[in-house]
Write a protein that holds these residues in place. Structure first.
Motif, PDB file in Angstrom:
ATOM      1  N   ASP A 132      -0.957  42.916  52.216  1.00 42.82           N
ATOM      2  CA  ASP A 132      -1.841  43.698  52.442  1.00 42.82           C
ATOM      3  C   ASP A 132      -2.079  44.498  53.905  1.00 42.82           C
ATOM      4  O   ASP A 132      -1.296  43.811  54.775  1.00 42.82           O
ATOM      5  CB  ASP A 132      -3.222  42.857  52.119  1.00 42.82           C
ATOM      6  CG  ASP A 132      -4.589  43.816  52.173  1.00 42.82           C
ATOM      7  OD1 ASP A 132      -4.334  44.792  51.774  1.00 42.82           O
ATOM      8  OD2 ASP A 132      -5.699  43.492  52.564  1.00 42.82           O
TER       9      ASP A 132
ATOM     10  N   ARG B 137      -0.299  39.731  55.462  1.00 45.25           N
ATOM     11  CA  ARG B 137      -1.510  40.646  55.651  1.00 45.25           C
ATOM     12  C   ARG B 137      -1.682  41.123  56.935  1.00 45.25           C
ATOM     13  O   ARG B 137      -1.542  40.322  58.184  1.00 45.25           O
ATOM     14  CB  ARG B 137      -2.760  39.795  55.366  1.00 45.25           C
ATOM     15  CG  ARG B 137      -2.710  39.341  53.980  1.00 45.25           C
ATOM     16  CD  ARG B 137      -3.801  38.124  53.599  1.00 45.25           C
ATOM     17  NE  ARG B 137      -3.659  37.018  54.208  1.00 45.25           N
ATOM     18  CZ  ARG B 137      -4.670  36.197  54.326  1.00 45.25           C
ATOM     19  NH1 ARG B 137      -6.104  36.273  53.881  1.00 45.25           N
ATOM     20  NH2 ARG B 137      -4.091  35.044  55.050  1.00 45.25           N
TER      21      ARG B 137
ATOM     22  N   LYS C   8      -0.554  49.304  51.389  1.00 49.66           N
ATOM     23  CA  LYS C   8      -1.174  48.725  50.527  1.00 49.66           C
ATOM     24  C   LYS C   8      -0.768  48.687  48.980  1.00 49.66           C
ATOM     25  O   LYS C   8      -0.265  47.716  48.503  1.00 49.66           O
ATOM     26  CB  LYS C   8      -2.371  49.134  50.627  1.00 49.66           C
ATOM     27  CG  LYS C   8      -3.641  48.513  51.248  1.00 49.66           C
ATOM     28  CD  LYS C   8      -4.811  48.780  51.068  1.00 49.66           C
ATOM     29  CE  LYS C   8      -6.181  48.601  51.921  1.00 49.66           C
ATOM     30  NZ  LYS C   8      -6.567  47.370  51.979  1.00 49.66           N
TER      31      LYS C   8
END
Ligand SMILES: NC(=O)c1ccc[n+]([C@@H]2O[C@H](COP(=O)([O-])OP(=O)(O)OC[C@H]3O[C@@H](n4cnc5c(N)ncnc54)[C@H](O)[C@@H]3O)[C@@H](O)[C@H]2O)c1
Length: 276
Positions: free
Chosen positions: A64, A40, A58
């Motif tokens: 992410d 992330r 994304k």
């Protein structure tokens, strides 16, 4: 049960990385590589908008990412970058200081103290401050910092005194930080790329009277006969973050051999006379 191929490629799954200067060049490739490996990522630039890039990365997943507008020459922006990261993802495992700039050719006579100070603020103090605010979180995760330095910080470069000085300082600061943070098991390393083809290189060559010759010179500077790619830098960074767990204080030369081959470099005369 044996791990599948896809699981094995998730080398930084659920880890949280902050990457400065992630909208172009080396930074963008690193954001993509880290998200591809399950991380992330919070990435920034001083551009006001990078929603399209955020959405694209994304969507590619499996990790992410969040884009934050942050000018790393501004301490308040840096604090906000770190706060947003922790608010959204709860922790920080890796900081990559990458946002930087190489001005077009500068001679000492044509460079003011303010030109030099501005570059120090971006290329060096920006790295220092982002590390300062990320470290309280990195100590909790026993994380790591990767500072993107440059080969020229070690070997010098023509008409680039301020840039070379900032990068030499980044490499030295990396080692000093590695010493201090070792007691928290936080690893601090740098990567020193040689010529990497990015929008920055393209911009620099556009300022030259002969762009084609400058680009060819950039290619010929490597033993491998080509410039490196941003993706190669990203893979090196992922290695240091994910698997380089016994590396601290190192400076990884990513140069295609540009620093090798002792050869004629004198700018005094076209031909050396030592053999005559
Ligand atoms: N390209 C090379 O050949 C090369 C070689 C050695 C080192 N480096 C270093 O690698 C890093 C990345 O270089 P690149 O070639 O990808 O550059 P680039 O210009 O292509 O990308 C730089 C990124 O930094 C961001 N940025 C610039 N100023 C900023 C600021 N004040 N605040 C936040 N973000 C900012 C830009 O928006 C962009 O996303 C730099 O530190 C550079 O010195 C590059």
């Amino acid at each position: 049960m044996a791990a599948s191929g896809a699981e094995l490629s998730l080398r930084y799954r659920d880890r949280v990385a902050v990457i400065t200067g992630g909208t172009k060049g080396i930074g963008e490739a690193m954001v993509k590589e880290f998200v591809k490996s399950g991380a992330r990522v919070v990435f920034c630039s001083k551009d006001t908008e990078a929603k399209a890039l955020e959405n694209e990365i994304k969507a590619a997943g499996p990790g992410d990412c969040i884009y934050v507008c942050c000018d790393v020459t501004k301490e308040e922006d840096i604090k906000k970058l770190i706060e947003i990261t922790v608010m959204n993802y709860g922790q920080i495992d890796c900081l990559i200081n990458n946002a930087g700039w190489h001005p077009p050719e500068q001679t000492i006579d044509g460079t003011s103290a303010d030109d030099f100070r501005d570059l120090l603020n971006l290329n060096l103090i920006g790295y220092f401050l982002t590390a300062k605010y990320a470290l309280p979180h990195l100590r909790k995760t026993q994380g790591n910092i990767i500072n993107i330095s440059s080969l020229v910080g070690i070997i010098g470069q023509k008409h680039a005194i301020p840039y070379v000085a900032t990068k030499g300082a980044v490499t030295a600061m990396t080692k000093a930080m590695a010493v201090d943070e070792s007691r928290h098991n936080v690893r601090i390393n740098s990567i020193s790329p040689g010529n990497i083809w990015t929008p920055l290189w393209e911009e620099l060559s556009s300022h030259s009277k002969n762009s084609e010759a400058m680009i060819q010179g950039g290619i010929d500077a490597q033993l491998l006969g080509r410039m490196g790619t941003a993706e190669e830098c990203a893979k090196a960074a992922l290695y240091l973050a994910a698997e380089g767990t016994f590396c601290t204080g190192i400076d990884l030369l990513l140069t295609g051999g540009a620093e090798l081959n002792y050869a004629n470099k004198s700018q005094h005369r076209a031909h050396s006379s030592i053999y005559h």
